[in-house]
Scaffold this active site. Structure first.
Site, PDB file in Angstrom:
ATOM      1  N   MET A   1      15.643   9.930 -23.831  1.00 11.46           N
ATOM      2  CA  MET A   1      15.251   9.537 -22.473  1.00 11.46           C
ATOM      3  C   MET A   1      13.736   9.544 -22.290  1.00 11.46           C
ATOM      4  O   MET A   1      13.239   9.718 -21.175  1.00 11.46           O
ATOM      5  CB  MET A   1      15.881  10.506 -21.466  1.00 11.46           C
ATOM      6  CG  MET A   1      17.376  10.674 -21.612  1.00 11.46           C
ATOM      7  SD  MET A   1      18.006  11.985 -20.546  1.00 11.46           S
ATOM      8  CE  MET A   1      19.717  12.126 -21.144  1.00 11.46           C
ATOM      9  N   SER A   2      12.989   9.369 -23.378  1.00 13.53           N
ATOM     10  CA  SER A   2      11.523   9.474 -23.268  1.00 13.53           C
ATOM     11  C   SER A   2      10.832   8.641 -24.334  1.00 13.53           C
ATOM     12  O   SER A   2      11.437   7.746 -24.928  1.00 13.53           O
ATOM     13  CB  SER A   2      11.121  10.946 -23.434  1.00 13.53           C
ATOM     14  OG  SER A   2      11.339  11.364 -24.771  1.00 13.53           O
TER      15      SER A   2
ATOM     16  N   ASN B   1      21.816  16.848 -31.294  1.00 16.16           N
ATOM     17  CA  ASN B   1      23.278  16.762 -31.132  1.00 16.16           C
ATOM     18  C   ASN B   1      23.706  15.393 -31.636  1.00 16.16           C
ATOM     19  O   ASN B   1      22.886  14.475 -31.706  1.00 16.16           O
ATOM     20  CB  ASN B   1      23.643  16.893 -29.639  1.00 16.16           C
ATOM     21  CG  ASN B   1      22.904  15.873 -28.786  1.00 16.16           C
ATOM     22  OD1 ASN B   1      21.736  16.055 -28.440  1.00 16.16           O
ATOM     23  ND2 ASN B   1      23.567  14.775 -28.475  1.00 16.16           N
TER      24      ASN B   1
ATOM     25  N   ALA C   1      13.573  15.274 -28.218  1.00 14.07           N
ATOM     26  CA  ALA C   1      14.924  15.643 -28.629  1.00 14.07           C
ATOM     27  C   ALA C   1      15.778  14.393 -28.462  1.00 14.07           C
ATOM     28  O   ALA C   1      15.577  13.632 -27.513  1.00 14.07           O
ATOM     29  CB  ALA C   1      15.443  16.754 -27.728  1.00 14.07           C
TER      30      ALA C   1
ATOM     31  N   TYR D   1      13.417   9.772 -15.361  1.00 10.56           N
ATOM     32  CA  TYR D   1      14.575  10.289 -14.604  1.00 10.56           C
ATOM     33  C   TYR D   1      14.197  11.399 -13.617  1.00 10.56           C
ATOM     34  O   TYR D   1      14.983  11.746 -12.741  1.00 10.56           O
ATOM     35  CB  TYR D   1      15.696  10.775 -15.541  1.00 10.56           C
ATOM     36  CG  TYR D   1      15.364  11.965 -16.412  1.00 10.56           C
ATOM     37  CD1 TYR D   1      15.234  13.247 -15.886  1.00 10.56           C
ATOM     38  CD2 TYR D   1      15.189  11.804 -17.779  1.00 10.56           C
ATOM     39  CE1 TYR D   1      14.912  14.323 -16.689  1.00 10.56           C
ATOM     40  CE2 TYR D   1      14.874  12.877 -18.592  1.00 10.56           C
ATOM     41  CZ  TYR D   1      14.738  14.136 -18.033  1.00 10.56           C
ATOM     42  OH  TYR D   1      14.412  15.196 -18.827  1.00 10.56           O
ATOM     43  N   GLU D   2      12.999  11.949 -13.769  1.00  5.74           N
ATOM     44  CA  GLU D   2      12.560  12.958 -12.790  1.00  5.74           C
ATOM     45  C   GLU D   2      12.119  12.305 -11.487  1.00  5.74           C
ATOM     46  O   GLU D   2      11.845  12.999 -10.512  1.00  5.74           O
ATOM     47  CB  GLU D   2      11.399  13.773 -13.370  1.00  5.74           C
ATOM     48  CG  GLU D   2      11.799  14.655 -14.530  1.00  5.74           C
ATOM     49  CD  GLU D   2      10.586  15.350 -15.127  1.00  5.74           C
ATOM     50  OE1 GLU D   2      10.216  16.430 -14.628  1.00  5.74           O
ATOM     51  OE2 GLU D   2       9.995  14.812 -16.079  1.00  5.74           O
TER      52      GLU D   2
ATOM     53  N   HIS E   1      22.594  20.077 -21.988  1.00 10.13           N
ATOM     54  CA  HIS E   1      21.151  20.276 -22.195  1.00 10.13           C
ATOM     55  C   HIS E   1      20.908  21.580 -22.972  1.00 10.13           C
ATOM     56  O   HIS E   1      19.964  21.686 -23.745  1.00 10.13           O
ATOM     57  CB  HIS E   1      20.418  20.298 -20.845  1.00 10.13           C
ATOM     58  CG  HIS E   1      18.924  20.342 -20.981  1.00 10.13           C
ATOM     59  ND1 HIS E   1      18.201  19.362 -21.636  1.00 10.13           N
ATOM     60  CD2 HIS E   1      18.000  21.248 -20.569  1.00 10.13           C
ATOM     61  CE1 HIS E   1      16.920  19.674 -21.619  1.00 10.13           C
ATOM     62  NE2 HIS E   1      16.767  20.812 -20.980  1.00 10.13           N
TER      63      HIS E   1
ATOM     64  N   HIS F   1       9.214  12.443 -17.250  1.00 11.62           N
ATOM     65  CA  HIS F   1      10.289  11.498 -17.535  1.00 11.62           C
ATOM     66  C   HIS F   1      10.543  10.603 -16.331  1.00 11.62           C
ATOM     67  O   HIS F   1      10.406  11.032 -15.187  1.00 11.62           O
ATOM     68  CB  HIS F   1      11.598  12.246 -17.850  1.00 11.62           C
ATOM     69  CG  HIS F   1      11.502  13.200 -18.988  1.00 11.62           C
ATOM     70  ND1 HIS F   1      11.055  14.496 -18.832  1.00 11.62           N
ATOM     71  CD2 HIS F   1      11.800  13.059 -20.301  1.00 11.62           C
ATOM     72  CE1 HIS F   1      11.076  15.104 -20.012  1.00 11.62           C
ATOM     73  NE2 HIS F   1      11.519  14.253 -20.915  1.00 11.62           N
TER      74      HIS F   1
ATOM     75  N   SER G   1      11.543  18.322 -25.380  1.00 12.49           N
ATOM     76  CA  SER G   1      12.400  19.423 -24.931  1.00 12.49           C
ATOM     77  C   SER G   1      12.646  20.448 -26.027  1.00 12.49           C
ATOM     78  O   SER G   1      13.091  20.105 -27.123  1.00 12.49           O
ATOM     79  CB  SER G   1      13.768  18.901 -24.493  1.00 12.49           C
ATOM     80  OG  SER G   1      13.625  18.072 -23.383  1.00 12.49           O
TER      81      SER G   1
ATOM     82  N   HIS H   1      10.335  22.706 -20.552  1.00  7.72           N
ATOM     83  CA  HIS H   1       9.005  22.087 -20.559  1.00  7.72           C
ATOM     84  C   HIS H   1       8.035  22.993 -19.796  1.00  7.72           C
ATOM     85  O   HIS H   1       8.231  23.247 -18.614  1.00  7.72           O
ATOM     86  CB  HIS H   1       9.037  20.732 -19.859  1.00  7.72           C
ATOM     87  CG  HIS H   1       9.674  19.640 -20.666  1.00  7.72           C
ATOM     88  ND1 HIS H   1       8.942  18.658 -21.285  1.00  7.72           N
ATOM     89  CD2 HIS H   1      10.962  19.385 -20.957  1.00  7.72           C
ATOM     90  CE1 HIS H   1       9.770  17.841 -21.925  1.00  7.72           C
ATOM     91  NE2 HIS H   1      11.000  18.260 -21.736  1.00  7.72           N
TER      92      HIS H   1
HETATM   93  N1  HPA Z   1      21.263  11.399 -25.378  1.00 10.34           N
HETATM   94  C1  HPA Z   1      20.127  11.182 -24.704  1.00 10.34           C
HETATM   95  N2  HPA Z   1      19.096  12.000 -24.753  1.00 10.34           N
HETATM   96  C2  HPA Z   1      19.216  13.097 -25.532  1.00 10.34           C
HETATM   97  C3  HPA Z   1      20.370  13.365 -26.259  1.00 10.34           C
HETATM   98  C4  HPA Z   1      21.460  12.465 -26.183  1.00 10.34           C
HETATM   99  O1  HPA Z   1      22.530  12.642 -26.800  1.00 10.34           O
HETATM  100  N3  HPA Z   1      20.143  14.528 -26.939  1.00 10.34           N
HETATM  101  C5  HPA Z   1      18.893  14.924 -26.615  1.00 10.34           C
HETATM  102  N4  HPA Z   1      18.319  14.056 -25.763  1.00 10.34           N
END
Ligand code: HPA
Length: 270
Positions: free
Chosen positions: A212-213, A236, A114, A86-87, A248, A84, A31, A62
């Site tokens: 998440m990947s 973050n 990310a 989750y998609e 996001h 992903h 991302s 993406h």
């Molecule tokens: N959690 C999960 N996935 C992420 C995060 C997070 O804090 N930041 C970027 N992708």
């Protein structure tokens, strides 16, 4: 099972018919990190939607394109955007491109993502080199009949991330005055961000970053014996560390901010 092998073959053949050279390294851009594909010289670009059997990425940030060509002296196949769990894709779909790469003779894989920083010594903008991972929640992409032509039923996962490439990255970070951080990446399904309690749990488990990947792709790449390297852009601090909600947009903003540093690390590695 015949069906999946056929599909992988068909997609690989489609690419072979359009790309007249052997590629050495696959790169998956996470991302907000997709701009790296602009470094590819004389690119051959194929949109996922034009690739037979390919899923289509639905996430903002993406692009959904395969970019092939040269960076430095290396022939690369760059995925600008990934799939992903989750998609709504199955893990077979999420990892489909890795098997296509393997059939194309690609032996090295750079995975980027990310991630949220769990380790409180991290700061947003750090590029964490992945030393190991924890697979939570997504299930295992190798469940089902084993694809023997790719690898064994019970593949070893004791060295998923290449020590050789980690050492190279360390040297590159040092040379460029980039703060070297490395750690364990935990993968949860998303798409909701974690709760503060989940982050405390992950920290106790030994995770330094969460996302998440990446993990399904790494497992399948290891299964087919690729040399793997992973970089998490800490976009973050994970939930509950700072007193602010996660978005996001913050993920995209931070990865855009570290674009130059990220490009330096990856292109020098190539
Ligand atoms: N959690 C999960 N996935 C992420 C995060 C997070 O804090 N930041 C970027 N992708």
């Amino acid at each position: 099972m015949e069906n999946i092998l056929q599909k992988i073959n068909e997609t690989a053949q489609f690419i072979k018919d359009r790309v007249p050279y052997q590629m050495d390294t696959g790169i998956i851009l996470g991302s907000g990190l997709g701009d790296f594909a602009e470094l590819v010289e004389s690119p051959i670009v194929i949109k996922y939607k034009d690739l037979p059997n390919f899923p289509v990425s639905t996430v903002a940030g993406h692009a959904g394109r395969m970019v092939m060509g040269k960076i430095r002296d290396t022939m690369v196949m760059v995925m600008q955007g990934r799939f992903h769990f989750y998609e709504g894709y199955t893990l077979e779909e999420v990892t489909f491109p890795i098997r296509v790469m393997s059939l194309l003779g690609i032996k090295k894989l750079l995975l980027t993502n990310a991630a949220g920083g769990i380790n409180t010594s991290f700061v947003p903008g750090d590029l964490m080199v992945i030393k190991d991972h924890i697979n939570l929640g997504c299930g295992n992409p190798l469940i089902g009949k084993n694809l023997d032509s790719f690898g064994p039923r019970f593949p070893d996962m004791s060295k998923v991330y290449s020590k050789r490439l980690i050492d190279k990255l360390k040297a590159i970070y040092d040379k460029n005055d980039i703060r070297f951080v490395s750690g364990v990446y935990a993968c949860l399904t998303g798409p909701s961000f974690e709760t503060p309690a989940e982050i405390r749990m992950l920290r106790i488990m030994g995770a330094d970053a969460v996302g998440m990947s990446t993990v399904p792709e790494a497992i399948v790449a290891r299964h087919c014996n690729m040399e793997i390297c992973g970089i998490s852009c800490i976009t973050n601090m994970a939930a509950g560390i700072l007193d602010k909600p996660l978005t996001h947009q913050e993920v995209i903003d931070t990865s855009n901010m570290v674009k130059d540093k990220f490009e330096t690390c990856l292109s020098e590695l190539l």
